[in-house]
Design an enzyme around this catalytic site. Sequence first.
Site, PDB file in Angstrom:
ATOM      1  N   ASN A   9       0.865  -1.182   0.000  1.00  0.00           N
ATOM      2  CA  ASN A   9       0.000   0.000   0.000  1.00  0.00           C
ATOM      3  C   ASN A   9       0.901   1.230   0.000  1.00  0.00           C
ATOM      4  OD1 ASN A   9      -1.865   1.997   0.427  1.00  0.00           O
ATOM      5  ND2 ASN A   9      -2.408   1.375   2.514  1.00  0.00           N
ATOM      6  N   LYS A  11       0.082   4.230  -0.395  1.00  0.00           N
ATOM      7  CA  LYS A  11      -0.632   5.397   0.171  1.00  0.00           C
ATOM      8  C   LYS A  11      -0.405   6.647  -0.695  1.00  0.00           C
ATOM      9  CE  LYS A  11      -0.185   3.335   4.700  1.00  0.00           C
ATOM     10  NZ  LYS A  11      -0.343   3.497   6.127  1.00  0.00           N
ATOM     11  N   HIS A  95      -9.845   0.818   4.594  1.00  0.00           N
ATOM     12  CA  HIS A  95      -8.589   1.051   5.326  1.00  0.00           C
ATOM     13  C   HIS A  95      -8.879   1.992   6.493  1.00  0.00           C
ATOM     14  CE1 HIS A  95      -4.524   2.319   6.280  1.00  0.00           C
ATOM     15  NE2 HIS A  95      -4.101   1.269   5.599  1.00  0.00           N
ATOM     16  N   GLU A  97      -7.344   4.408   7.633  1.00  0.00           N
ATOM     17  CA  GLU A  97      -7.144   5.838   7.338  1.00  0.00           C
ATOM     18  C   GLU A  97      -8.361   6.415   6.617  1.00  0.00           C
ATOM     19  OE1 GLU A  97      -3.300   5.415   5.466  1.00  0.00           O
ATOM     20  OE2 GLU A  97      -2.472   4.835   7.406  1.00  0.00           O
ATOM     21  N   GLU A 167      -5.770  -5.247  10.358  1.00  0.00           N
ATOM     22  CA  GLU A 167      -4.791  -4.204  10.644  1.00  0.00           C
ATOM     23  C   GLU A 167      -5.165  -3.495  11.944  1.00  0.00           C
ATOM     24  OE1 GLU A 167      -2.681  -2.940   6.807  1.00  0.00           O
ATOM     25  OE2 GLU A 167      -4.419  -1.673   7.006  1.00  0.00           O
ATOM     26  N   GLY A 173       1.931   2.094  10.883  1.00  0.00           N
ATOM     27  CA  GLY A 173       2.887   3.197  10.771  1.00  0.00           C
ATOM     28  C   GLY A 173       3.503   3.615  12.095  1.00  0.00           C
ATOM     29  N   SER A 213       2.936  -2.214  10.519  1.00  0.00           N
ATOM     30  CA  SER A 213       4.381  -2.220  10.768  1.00  0.00           C
ATOM     31  C   SER A 213       5.042  -3.565  10.463  1.00  0.00           C
ATOM     32  CB  SER A 213       4.685  -1.759  12.199  1.00  0.00           C
ATOM     33  OG  SER A 213       4.242  -0.439  12.383  1.00  0.00           O
TER      34      SER A 213
HETATM   35  C1  PEP Z   1      -1.121   0.022   6.017  1.00  0.00           C
HETATM   36  O1  PEP Z   1      -1.344   1.210   5.959  1.00  0.00           O
HETATM   37  O2  PEP Z   1      -1.873  -0.762   5.429  1.00  0.00           O
HETATM   38  C2  PEP Z   1       0.035  -0.413   6.797  1.00  0.00           C
HETATM   39  C3  PEP Z   1       0.008  -1.624   7.274  1.00  0.00           C
HETATM   40  O3  PEP Z   1       1.035   0.487   7.024  1.00  0.00           O
HETATM   41  P1  PEP Z   1       2.459   0.219   7.760  1.00  0.00           P
HETATM   42  O4  PEP Z   1       3.020  -1.057   7.192  1.00  0.00           O
HETATM   43  O5  PEP Z   1       3.293   1.401   7.431  1.00  0.00           O
HETATM   44  O6  PEP Z   1       2.164   0.081   9.211  1.00  0.00           O
END
Ligand code: PEP
Length: 251
Positions: A9, A11, A95, A97, A167, A173, A213
Amino acid sequence: MRTPVIAANWKMNLTIDEAVTLAQKITTSTADIADKEIILFPSFLQIPAVSDIIKNTNIGLGGQNVYFEGIGAYTGEIAGYQLKDAGCTHVLIGHSERRHYFHEDYETVNKKILQALACNLKVMLCVGESLEERENGVTEMVVVDELESAFQDVGINKLQELYIAYEPIWAIGTGKTATPKDANHVHKIIRKTLTRIFNEEAAGQMRILYGGSVKPDNIKSLMQQEDIDGALVGGASLLLESFLSLVNYNR
Ligand code: PEP
């Protein structure tokens, strides 16, 4: 056997040139990988260029969002058929976000899924609890609610077109990851819920990815868990080296 999925992703990162360079290098470096499914989720503007690069490969391409109406006067939105037309095979829906910064509620997520499936896009649905919810012991309730509402009116014949990404919001992040055991526990709850919503056979075939992460140094222990079938990766997917080590976690 569920084929592992490693999804990137990107983003709201990268210029078109940067996305093209990264996609080219990923394509060349993963040409001989047949035991995993790789999916890239670039930003909308990068999709046509990335689509040109990955065509004739097994790499999937997805939008990070889609609008729930089919066509028309919805300034600033992107329709499912437009994603498909630009070369997308997949779309990311729900997601955290999107849910938090853009206030996407359960109904919106459900409508987006129905629209995406109607456009023959494969859907990766993201679910997961906030830190507060985890501390209050309601992780299971949150995840079950998110799944039940998202899959309202989704026919069982669409199941091969669905993926789930678990997630935990507090892990995205932040550098914090759920322990492999904790993540697997939630993945089991997700599979149990999918069994209830659909059926056991279908739930057994669905890929449930972990996201939050994921890095080269923790992917192996996550992927060793019985119910973790892949990773949805943000930060670590933006650099060629780290993304390749994620894809090659078992080599
Ligand atoms: C994501 O936004 O789907 C994600 C898992 O981000 P990160 O790996 O940076 O935590």
